[in-house]
Scaffold this motif. Sequence first.
Motif, PDB file in Angstrom:
ATOM      1  N   LEU A 113       0.829  -1.195   0.000  1.00 16.58           N
ATOM      2  CA  LEU A 113       0.000   0.000   0.000  1.00 16.58           C
ATOM      3  C   LEU A 113       0.870   1.254   0.000  1.00 16.58           C
ATOM      4  O   LEU A 113       0.600   2.212  -0.745  1.00 16.58           O
ATOM      5  CB  LEU A 113      -0.924   0.000   1.217  1.00 16.58           C
ATOM      6  CG  LEU A 113      -1.878   1.195   1.353  1.00 16.58           C
ATOM      7  CD1 LEU A 113      -2.811   1.285   0.153  1.00 16.58           C
ATOM      8  CD2 LEU A 113      -2.683   1.097   2.655  1.00 16.58           C
ATOM      9  N   TYR A 114       1.921   1.249   0.808  1.00 14.58           N
ATOM     10  CA  TYR A 114       2.848   2.382   0.824  1.00 14.58           C
ATOM     11  C   TYR A 114       3.501   2.551  -0.540  1.00 14.58           C
ATOM     12  O   TYR A 114       3.620   3.676  -1.056  1.00 14.58           O
ATOM     13  CB  TYR A 114       3.924   2.178   1.892  1.00 14.58           C
ATOM     14  CG  TYR A 114       5.032   3.199   1.817  1.00 14.58           C
ATOM     15  CD1 TYR A 114       4.903   4.451   2.420  1.00 14.58           C
ATOM     16  CD2 TYR A 114       6.203   2.931   1.109  1.00 14.58           C
ATOM     17  CE1 TYR A 114       5.904   5.406   2.328  1.00 14.58           C
ATOM     18  CE2 TYR A 114       7.212   3.874   1.010  1.00 14.58           C
ATOM     19  CZ  TYR A 114       7.062   5.109   1.625  1.00 14.58           C
ATOM     20  OH  TYR A 114       8.062   6.051   1.518  1.00 14.58           O
ATOM     21  N   GLN A 132       0.968   4.069  -3.015  1.00  9.67           N
ATOM     22  CA  GLN A 132       0.713   5.487  -2.753  1.00  9.67           C
ATOM     23  C   GLN A 132       1.916   6.344  -3.145  1.00  9.67           C
ATOM     24  O   GLN A 132       1.765   7.419  -3.731  1.00  9.67           O
ATOM     25  CB  GLN A 132       0.373   5.695  -1.275  1.00  9.67           C
ATOM     26  CG  GLN A 132      -0.967   5.109  -0.861  1.00  9.67           C
ATOM     27  CD  GLN A 132      -1.284   5.327   0.611  1.00  9.67           C
ATOM     28  OE1 GLN A 132      -0.429   5.786   1.376  1.00  9.67           O
ATOM     29  NE2 GLN A 132      -2.492   4.986   1.025  1.00  9.67           N
ATOM     30  N   THR A 133       3.114   5.859  -2.822  1.00  8.53           N
ATOM     31  CA  THR A 133       4.324   6.601  -3.180  1.00  8.53           C
ATOM     32  C   THR A 133       4.529   6.607  -4.681  1.00  8.53           C
ATOM     33  O   THR A 133       4.911   7.627  -5.270  1.00  8.53           O
ATOM     34  CB  THR A 133       5.549   5.982  -2.485  1.00  8.53           C
ATOM     35  OG1 THR A 133       5.329   5.968  -1.069  1.00  8.53           O
ATOM     36  CG2 THR A 133       6.813   6.776  -2.784  1.00  8.53           C
ATOM     37  N   MET A 157       2.277   6.485  -6.985  1.00 12.23           N
ATOM     38  CA  MET A 157       1.334   7.412  -7.606  1.00 12.23           C
ATOM     39  C   MET A 157       1.871   8.841  -7.578  1.00 12.23           C
ATOM     40  O   MET A 157       1.649   9.622  -8.506  1.00 12.23           O
ATOM     41  CB  MET A 157      -0.008   7.349  -6.885  1.00 12.23           C
ATOM     42  CG  MET A 157      -0.762   6.043  -7.072  1.00 12.23           C
ATOM     43  SD  MET A 157      -1.365   5.815  -8.757  1.00 12.23           S
ATOM     44  CE  MET A 157      -2.667   7.046  -8.818  1.00 12.23           C
ATOM     45  N   LYS A 158       2.582   9.182  -6.511  1.00  5.62           N
ATOM     46  CA  LYS A 158       3.155  10.523  -6.405  1.00  5.62           C
ATOM     47  C   LYS A 158       4.371  10.687  -7.311  1.00  5.62           C
ATOM     48  O   LYS A 158       4.625  11.769  -7.839  1.00  5.62           O
ATOM     49  CB  LYS A 158       3.553  10.814  -4.953  1.00  5.62           C
ATOM     50  CG  LYS A 158       2.377  10.829  -3.978  1.00  5.62           C
ATOM     51  CD  LYS A 158       2.875  10.990  -2.546  1.00  5.62           C
ATOM     52  CE  LYS A 158       1.725  10.922  -1.547  1.00  5.62           C
ATOM     53  NZ  LYS A 158       2.210  10.985  -0.143  1.00  5.62           N
ATOM     54  N   SER A 205       2.514   8.548 -12.229  1.00 13.06           N
ATOM     55  CA  SER A 205       1.329   7.743 -12.524  1.00 13.06           C
ATOM     56  C   SER A 205       0.828   7.986 -13.950  1.00 13.06           C
ATOM     57  O   SER A 205      -0.255   7.524 -14.302  1.00 13.06           O
ATOM     58  CB  SER A 205       0.204   8.080 -11.531  1.00 13.06           C
ATOM     59  OG  SER A 205      -0.166   9.447 -11.645  1.00 13.06           O
ATOM     60  N   VAL A 215       1.431   5.596   5.952  1.00 12.34           N
ATOM     61  CA  VAL A 215       0.135   5.394   5.290  1.00 12.34           C
ATOM     62  C   VAL A 215      -1.013   5.688   6.256  1.00 12.34           C
ATOM     63  O   VAL A 215      -2.146   5.910   5.825  1.00 12.34           O
ATOM     64  CB  VAL A 215      -0.020   3.962   4.712  1.00 12.34           C
ATOM     65  CG1 VAL A 215       1.101   3.639   3.748  1.00 12.34           C
ATOM     66  CG2 VAL A 215      -0.119   2.917   5.809  1.00 12.34           C
TER      67      VAL A 215
END
Length: 299
Positions: free
Chosen positions: A34-35, A38-39, A41-42, A45, A124
């Motif tokens: 999950l981390y 999320q990372t 995507m930053k 993406s 997260v």
Amino acid sequence: MAALPAQLRSIQHHLRTAQEHERRDPVVAYYCRLYAMQTGMKLDSKTPECRKFLIKLMDQLELMKKDLGDNDSISQEVVGNAHIENYALKMFLYADNEDRAGRFHKNMIKSFYTASLLLDVVSVFGELSEENIQHRKYARWKATYIHNCLKNGETPQAGPIAMEGEEDGEADEFGAAGFSGHGGSFRAGAPSESYEDQDKSLYPGPAPGIGFTPSPGSGPSGPPSTNYNNIHIPPGAHAPANTPAELPPPAGGVHLTAEDFTKAQKLCKYAGSALQYEDVGTAIQNLQKALTLLTTGKE
């Protein structure tokens, strides 16, 4: 198996940690991915290769969430947060105890570094505390320092030492005794070569894809999967706390708000997570806080 795009290189070790914990502790594996998602995507993406990789990672997370849906550490963030923080603490304690005893080896280096990765993962659940930021920095710096010493044929200094430009006393705060205690401030100054970048023997081969599996014998397996410094860590899912014994109602007409009940529930969940790792002291501390809150209306 999807290859990790170069733009997402900074999440490769979090994905590898997830793969290593696939069976040992699926909760850790889930939150590491999950981390990473999320990372990622930053980071990027939009390019086709990154977008394709991240979509596959999202699909994998959805499957894991479905499989682990009845696990409190997945369905309740406060329990998941405690689970990851406690696991990071045990990794840190294993490495710190080895360090203080002057036993320098790749498993302890990897444990320091993995603890720092897991403290990344704690983000997260929200912004990291200053304490966790300093713990992460110390663990990552220690891994690099010891790695470079061994690589250069030098004997590392055992136990807490000052990072560049720091006092010894401040560094000691981030040894085993200070992991859950004091906060300090390190002013950077890691050794010249990063452990993450330089230890090719520990992380051989290309960057891992989503389904990356380490090659047999390609490197040390890390500390024992179920024991850190004689502290038993059960593999697998979080064990919810047992229902506490019935207590008499608060004396003196104490009025408890909805927020008080929520705080008490969280404290009990923290205690339950601590008991999973046989951390009796933390469990007692949280249960006492909950009992005080319920009987006095004050923390």
